[in-house]
Design an enzyme around this catalytic site. Structure first.
Site, mmCIF file in Angstrom:
data_model
loop_
_atom_site.group_PDB
_atom_site.id
_atom_site.type_symbol
_atom_site.label_atom_id
_atom_site.label_comp_id
_atom_site.label_asym_id
_atom_site.label_seq_id
_atom_site.Cartn_x
_atom_site.Cartn_y
_atom_site.Cartn_z
ATOM 1 N N SER A 124 130.014 30.638 13.370
ATOM 2 C CA SER A 124 130.823 30.714 12.199
ATOM 3 C C SER A 124 132.215 31.667 12.603
ATOM 4 O O SER A 124 132.160 32.433 13.427
ATOM 5 C CB SER A 124 130.014 31.592 11.184
ATOM 6 O OG SER A 124 130.671 32.242 10.031
ATOM 7 N N TYR A 148 125.347 39.300 8.835
ATOM 8 C CA TYR A 148 125.202 37.722 9.138
ATOM 9 C C TYR A 148 126.046 37.288 10.146
ATOM 10 O O TYR A 148 125.782 36.678 11.230
ATOM 11 C CB TYR A 148 125.701 36.970 7.839
ATOM 12 C CG TYR A 148 125.984 35.738 8.376
ATOM 13 C CD1 TYR A 148 127.218 34.885 8.296
ATOM 14 C CD2 TYR A 148 124.858 34.614 8.410
ATOM 15 C CE1 TYR A 148 127.318 33.752 8.781
ATOM 16 C CE2 TYR A 148 125.192 33.537 8.825
ATOM 17 C CZ TYR A 148 126.380 32.946 8.856
ATOM 18 O OH TYR A 148 126.777 31.644 9.112
ATOM 19 N N LYS A 152 124.911 35.934 14.287
ATOM 20 C CA LYS A 152 126.006 34.582 14.836
ATOM 21 C C LYS A 152 126.343 35.115 16.316
ATOM 22 O O LYS A 152 126.242 34.357 17.185
ATOM 23 C CB LYS A 152 126.820 34.175 13.930
ATOM 24 C CG LYS A 152 126.398 33.325 12.476
ATOM 25 C CD LYS A 152 125.441 32.278 13.249
ATOM 26 C CE LYS A 152 124.952 31.379 12.078
ATOM 27 N NZ LYS A 152 123.966 30.533 12.421
#
Ligand code: NAD
Ligand code: WQD
Length: 337
Positions: A124, A148, A152
């Protein structure tokens, strides 16, 4: 090729599975349905005429993975499975690290044990964090600002270290920008659980009458019209980027890190206006305070993906809105319809 798609009943996974099947691949979908519905498999079958093989299960289930790799001649894995809500990740960090990081490690261990050393990973643009410069190139500093994004980046690091330890690994780290839109059939699309966090599905739910009005999170940013600017990319463009990455991995070992974006920045107001055109109705909104943790503006440098994959996004924001509206208007309650 026989391809295992984890998270394949999810938003991006389902659109990618359609294109894999249409390209003649044999597809196994593994999904625990924590954020999607099994009905997606029927919709994929309606679109393609041939269903993927669906296994309901968790990437953290080592026994299940061993069985899958023993029973099928899987050649590569596209790993979409993961949790993706930024706000939730900050509230529940262990859930995100356990699912996104530990889940990926278990998957990779069982891949290695089965001698399957080819993977496409859903990363991402969140790994970049506060822009030091724009557009984000693949060499932008990696300083995620939420759990988050950290999860990643951790999986990216695991994959890079794995490839360093064993040159047989073929790894594509695809850094998605803001996926929106839906398959042109209107049979599959984004179906967030509960109140949508993201802009496009919220606008679509206002248009279909599920939500009263949109809250615009701030119009006092230093951007073209004061609202947040993002690089929205059609989910079908994103899907075709995965097929291009598979072709790349057939010819190249090592680790590829690449942005999947359009290179165009679109503001909140611009998206609202595009959606009003697509749905032929006004979208009521109210400007409210900024959302905690939001960046004002980011978008991709899309040159490298074109150079290394021979891929670039085809669809513009108008098409993204038209396809979103077709999906939402045909499925006001998502896959519950
Ligand atoms: P999604 O939630 O629709 O799809 C993820 C799928 O994974 C869901 O079907 C869910 O049920 C499944 N899943 C989650 N944990 C699992 C587990 N442990 N075992 C098996 N299945 C599991 O999300 P999406 O938008 O399709 O995103 C797919 C991937 O792309 C995610 O990894 C996400 O972090 C990443 N990504 C998404 C965006 C975005 O804005 N949508 C942007 C960048 C990256
Ligand atoms: C876009 C713009 C908001 C909702 C998120 C994740 C990111 C990635 C993509 C996984 C911003 C504004 C939004 C609303 C609004 N996901 N907005 N009203 O935050 O750029 O990225 O999804 O990898 O990790 O952070 O997307 O759609 O939430 O917001 O005004 O109700 O729309 O302020 O400017 P975001 P978004």
């Amino acid at each position: 090729m026989t391809i295992l798609v984890t998270g394949g009943t999810g938003y991006i996974g389902s659109h990618t599975v359609v294109q894999l099947l249409e390209a003649g691949h044999h597809v196994l979908v593994l999904d625990n349905l924590c954020n999607s519905k099994a009905q997606v498999i029927d919709r994929i079958s309606q679109i393609t005429g041939n269903p993927p093989q669906f296994i309901e299960g968790d990437v953290r289930n080592r026994k299940l993975l061993k069985q899958l790799f023993a029973d099928h001649a899987i050649e590569t894995v596209i790993h979409f499975a993961g949790l993706k809500a930024v706000g939730e990740s900050v509230q529940k960090p262990l859930m995100y690290y356990e699912n996104n990081v530990s889940g990926s490690v278990v998957l990779l261990e069982e891949m290695a044990a089965a001698q399957v050393k080819s993977i496409v990973f859903s990363s991402s643009a969140t790994v970049y964090g506060e822009p030091q410069f724009l557009p984000y190139t693949e060499s932008h500093p990696l300083k995620p600002i939420n759990v988050y994004g950290h999860s990643k980046l951790m999986v990216e690091q695991v994959l890079q270290d794995l490839a360093l330890s064993d040159p047989a690994w073929r790894v594509a780290l695809l850094r998605y920008f803001n996926p929106v839109g839906a398959h042109h059939s209107g049979l599959i699309g984004e179906d967030p659980a509960g109140i949508p966090n993201n802009l496009m599905p919220f606008v679509a739910q206002v248009a279909v009458g599920k939500r009263a009005q949109l809250s615009v999170y701030g119009n006092d940013y230093d951007t073209k019209d004061g609202t947040g600017v993002r690089d929205y990319i059609h989910v079908d463009d994103l899907a075709s980027g995965h097929l291009a990455a598979l072709e790349y991995l057939k010819k190249n070992a090592g680790v590829l890190k690449v942005n999947l974006g359009t290179g165009q920045g679109t503001s909140v107001f611009e998206l609202i206006h595009a959606f009003e055109k697509a749905a032929n109705q006004k979208i009521p909104y109210e400007v409210v305070a900024r959302r905690e943790g939001d960046l004002s503006e980011y978008y991709a440098d899309a040159k490298y993906s074109k150079m290394v994959l021979g891929w670039q996004a085809q669809y513009d924001i108008d098409r993204m809105c038209v396809d979103t509206w077709r999906w939402q208007s045909q499925n006001p309650n998502g896959f519950n319809d």
